[in-house]
Design a protein around this motif. Sequence first.
Motif, PDB file in Angstrom:
ATOM      1  N   ALA A 127      42.509  29.997  29.330  1.00  0.00           N
ATOM      2  CA  ALA A 127      41.973  29.831  30.683  1.00  0.00           C
ATOM      3  C   ALA A 127      43.035  30.127  31.735  1.00  0.00           C
ATOM      4  O   ALA A 127      42.765  30.791  32.746  1.00  0.00           O
ATOM      5  CB  ALA A 127      41.438  28.407  30.855  1.00  0.00           C
ATOM      6  N   ALA A 128      44.253  29.645  31.511  1.00  0.00           N
ATOM      7  CA  ALA A 128      45.338  29.903  32.466  1.00  0.00           C
ATOM      8  C   ALA A 128      45.656  31.385  32.545  1.00  0.00           C
ATOM      9  O   ALA A 128      45.884  31.930  33.638  1.00  0.00           O
ATOM     10  CB  ALA A 128      46.573  29.112  32.053  1.00  0.00           C
ATOM     11  N   GLU A 129      45.661  32.069  31.404  1.00  0.00           N
ATOM     12  CA  GLU A 129      45.951  33.500  31.414  1.00  0.00           C
ATOM     13  C   GLU A 129      44.845  34.275  32.139  1.00  0.00           C
ATOM     14  O   GLU A 129      45.136  35.196  32.920  1.00  0.00           O
ATOM     15  CB  GLU A 129      46.098  34.001  29.980  1.00  0.00           C
ATOM     16  N   LEU A 130      43.577  33.889  31.904  1.00  0.00           N
ATOM     17  CA  LEU A 130      42.479  34.556  32.602  1.00  0.00           C
ATOM     18  C   LEU A 130      42.590  34.342  34.109  1.00  0.00           C
ATOM     19  O   LEU A 130      42.335  35.255  34.902  1.00  0.00           O
ATOM     20  CB  LEU A 130      41.133  34.027  32.101  1.00  0.00           C
ATOM     21  N   LEU A 131      42.965  33.139  34.510  1.00  0.00           N
ATOM     22  CA  LEU A 131      43.062  32.845  35.937  1.00  0.00           C
ATOM     23  C   LEU A 131      44.165  33.669  36.605  1.00  0.00           C
ATOM     24  O   LEU A 131      43.957  34.240  37.691  1.00  0.00           O
ATOM     25  CB  LEU A 131      43.320  31.359  36.147  1.00  0.00           C
ATOM     26  N   LEU A 132      45.321  33.758  35.959  1.00  0.00           N
ATOM     27  CA  LEU A 132      46.413  34.536  36.548  1.00  0.00           C
ATOM     28  C   LEU A 132      46.048  36.020  36.635  1.00  0.00           C
ATOM     29  O   LEU A 132      46.388  36.694  37.605  1.00  0.00           O
ATOM     30  CB  LEU A 132      47.690  34.349  35.731  1.00  0.00           C
ATOM     31  N   GLN A 133      45.328  36.514  35.622  1.00  0.00           N
ATOM     32  CA  GLN A 133      44.878  37.906  35.670  1.00  0.00           C
ATOM     33  C   GLN A 133      43.881  38.112  36.808  1.00  0.00           C
ATOM     34  O   GLN A 133      43.898  39.130  37.499  1.00  0.00           O
ATOM     35  CB  GLN A 133      44.240  38.279  34.331  1.00  0.00           C
ATOM     36  N   ARG A 134      43.008  37.118  37.002  1.00  0.00           N
ATOM     37  CA  ARG A 134      42.014  37.212  38.067  1.00  0.00           C
ATOM     38  C   ARG A 134      42.678  37.174  39.441  1.00  0.00           C
ATOM     39  O   ARG A 134      42.258  37.880  40.368  1.00  0.00           O
ATOM     40  CB  ARG A 134      41.015  36.058  37.927  1.00  0.00           C
ATOM     41  N   ILE A 135      43.698  36.347  39.608  1.00  0.00           N
ATOM     42  CA  ILE A 135      44.423  36.284  40.884  1.00  0.00           C
ATOM     43  C   ILE A 135      45.067  37.635  41.184  1.00  0.00           C
ATOM     44  O   ILE A 135      45.042  38.118  42.316  1.00  0.00           O
ATOM     45  CB  ILE A 135      45.484  35.167  40.844  1.00  0.00           C
ATOM     46  N   ALA A 136      45.621  38.267  40.137  1.00  0.00           N
ATOM     47  CA  ALA A 136      46.280  39.562  40.318  1.00  0.00           C
ATOM     48  C   ALA A 136      45.288  40.678  40.580  1.00  0.00           C
ATOM     49  O   ALA A 136      45.585  41.627  41.309  1.00  0.00           O
ATOM     50  CB  ALA A 136      47.131  39.876  39.087  1.00  0.00           C
ATOM     51  N   ASP A 137      44.083  40.557  39.992  1.00  0.00           N
ATOM     52  CA  ASP A 137      43.087  41.623  40.145  1.00  0.00           C
ATOM     53  C   ASP A 137      41.703  41.004  40.305  1.00  0.00           C
ATOM     54  O   ASP A 137      40.975  40.817  39.324  1.00  0.00           O
ATOM     55  CB  ASP A 137      43.113  42.556  38.929  1.00  0.00           C
ATOM     56  N   PRO A 138      41.305  40.675  41.525  1.00  0.00           N
ATOM     57  CA  PRO A 138      40.005  40.037  41.756  1.00  0.00           C
ATOM     58  C   PRO A 138      38.819  40.907  41.364  1.00  0.00           C
ATOM     59  O   PRO A 138      37.703  40.387  41.223  1.00  0.00           O
ATOM     60  CB  PRO A 138      40.009  39.772  43.273  1.00  0.00           C
ATOM     61  N   ALA A 139      39.022  42.201  41.161  1.00  0.00           N
ATOM     62  CA  ALA A 139      37.907  43.105  40.862  1.00  0.00           C
ATOM     63  C   ALA A 139      37.528  43.117  39.386  1.00  0.00           C
ATOM     64  O   ALA A 139      36.565  43.786  39.001  1.00  0.00           O
ATOM     65  CB  ALA A 139      38.267  44.524  41.308  1.00  0.00           C
ATOM     66  N   LEU A 140      38.245  42.400  38.545  1.00  0.00           N
ATOM     67  CA  LEU A 140      37.920  42.382  37.126  1.00  0.00           C
ATOM     68  C   LEU A 140      36.508  41.842  36.914  1.00  0.00           C
ATOM     69  O   LEU A 140      36.064  40.936  37.621  1.00  0.00           O
ATOM     70  CB  LEU A 140      38.907  41.491  36.368  1.00  0.00           C
ATOM     71  N   PRO A 141      35.777  42.360  35.914  1.00  0.00           N
ATOM     72  CA  PRO A 141      34.447  41.812  35.615  1.00  0.00           C
ATOM     73  C   PRO A 141      34.590  40.420  34.986  1.00  0.00           C
ATOM     74  O   PRO A 141      35.642  40.101  34.430  1.00  0.00           O
ATOM     75  CB  PRO A 141      33.872  42.814  34.608  1.00  0.00           C
ATOM     76  N   PRO A 142      33.552  39.581  35.076  1.00  0.00           N
ATOM     77  CA  PRO A 142      33.620  38.256  34.449  1.00  0.00           C
ATOM     78  C   PRO A 142      33.879  38.369  32.948  1.00  0.00           C
ATOM     79  O   PRO A 142      33.302  39.222  32.275  1.00  0.00           O
ATOM     80  CB  PRO A 142      32.235  37.661  34.725  1.00  0.00           C
ATOM     81  N   ARG A 143      34.754  37.516  32.443  1.00  0.00           N
ATOM     82  CA  ARG A 143      35.109  37.556  31.027  1.00  0.00           C
ATOM     83  C   ARG A 143      34.747  36.243  30.360  1.00  0.00           C
ATOM     84  O   ARG A 143      34.821  35.182  30.976  1.00  0.00           O
ATOM     85  CB  ARG A 143      36.605  37.838  30.873  1.00  0.00           C
ATOM     86  N   ARG A 144      34.386  36.320  29.079  1.00  0.00           N
ATOM     87  CA  ARG A 144      34.027  35.129  28.308  1.00  0.00           C
ATOM     88  C   ARG A 144      34.782  35.163  26.983  1.00  0.00           C
ATOM     89  O   ARG A 144      34.704  36.148  26.249  1.00  0.00           O
ATOM     90  CB  ARG A 144      32.522  35.079  28.061  1.00  0.00           C
ATOM     91  N   GLU A 145      35.529  34.096  26.702  1.00  0.00           N
ATOM     92  CA  GLU A 145      36.264  34.009  25.443  1.00  0.00           C
ATOM     93  C   GLU A 145      35.842  32.746  24.707  1.00  0.00           C
ATOM     94  O   GLU A 145      35.510  31.728  25.333  1.00  0.00           O
ATOM     95  CB  GLU A 145      37.775  33.999  25.699  1.00  0.00           C
ATOM     96  N   GLN A 146      35.889  32.809  23.370  1.00  0.00           N
ATOM     97  CA  GLN A 146      35.461  31.666  22.560  1.00  0.00           C
ATOM     98  C   GLN A 146      36.522  31.341  21.518  1.00  0.00           C
ATOM     99  O   GLN A 146      37.090  32.234  20.889  1.00  0.00           O
ATOM    100  CB  GLN A 146      34.128  31.958  21.866  1.00  0.00           C
TER     101      GLN A 146
END
Length: 387
Positions: free
Chosen positions: A309-328
């Motif tokens: 979750a932390a890695e996804l958030l930092l990636q999202r902050i760097a690139d807000p245009a990324l499509p929504p991602r789901r990991e399990q």
Amino acid sequence: MGRKRLQETGDGRPTVHTVAARAGVSIASASRVLNGVGGSPETIRKVRAAAAEVGYVPNAIARSLQSQRTGLIALAVEDIGNPVYVEMMRAIESVVAASGRQLLVHATGGQVANETALLRRLAHRYVDGMIVSPIRVTDDHLAALVDSPVPVVVVGQLGADAPVDNVRTDSRAGVGLAVDHLVVAGRRRIGFVNGPLDTVPGAARDAGFRAALAGHGIDLDERLVEVGDFQYVAGRAAAERLLARARPDALVCANDLIAVGALHALLAAGRRVPEDVALVGMDDTELARMMFPQLSSVSLGSAERGRRAAELLLQRIADPALPPRREQVAPQLAVRASSAAPLFVPAPDAGADARPAGGAIPPVPVQPDQDPTAPQPPAPRTPEVTA
């Protein structure tokens, strides 16, 4: 020619003007160096030397206003004392700190109003992003998530069309692992102590328990199902209610706090664990390894979910245009002394659905070496079950 008078703030602190004057460079040049933008080697040397000489300290508030970044990440969970959230928080903090940011932690008590209020406070941009792990998901949650001006990652179950990054596990399948393990160990009167059914994990784990029993051809006895809360005191009370009306030979508990409460209820009632009642918890926290006997438990990967979750958030902050991602993160069963079942390693050529002769369901693979100090369990009884 006399030295220029050094400019200071109203409270006497040196400013960029102060550093520029001492270094003999323009204010723009000093600002670029102090903000890490760069400059010629000689300018950088002069500005850094001047800053050290006058004791210049960057104004974090002004810098955040200019950059639209606060350097802060928020985490919102139900209870910061719950071991599962402690493990998640540690993993998140490690990733956040490595990025040069700080983590703010909020306890919501599982209250929808508290969680949605936190999400709406994001409109003030007091953090760069948030990770939230709600145990109830409502339309208010979804509306606040969609309207958030800063990135949010949800740890937990969301609908497939939710437009936010999401890290989840499959607690329904996790309960199934626990039931499979107990059935293989010869247990038939398997009880379940759950948290509130109006929560996402409570509903998923209840469904998983019922489906797992049905998959083994075992009729559900409602007297063996009890609901409380995801806390020790409520878990113990729920287990005591169940034991007052029924005699299970095994209990599955919806988390480790409930399982510890159930363990104490069983021992207080004179029931031996695992001889009379086998016991399995969920979350596989440090608490499971601190008990005696040590608790078998289903890991739902709390630390791994936090890290992702932390890695996804930092990636999202760097690139807000990324499509929504789901990991399990897949659940895993850790077998210890409280359920006294042997470890089993499937043959290399055995498929996932392989079964021994006679139609019996094979033991569930588990993580090895979970409890090297535990006594060796007795040989398992071969159950007679229908698939």
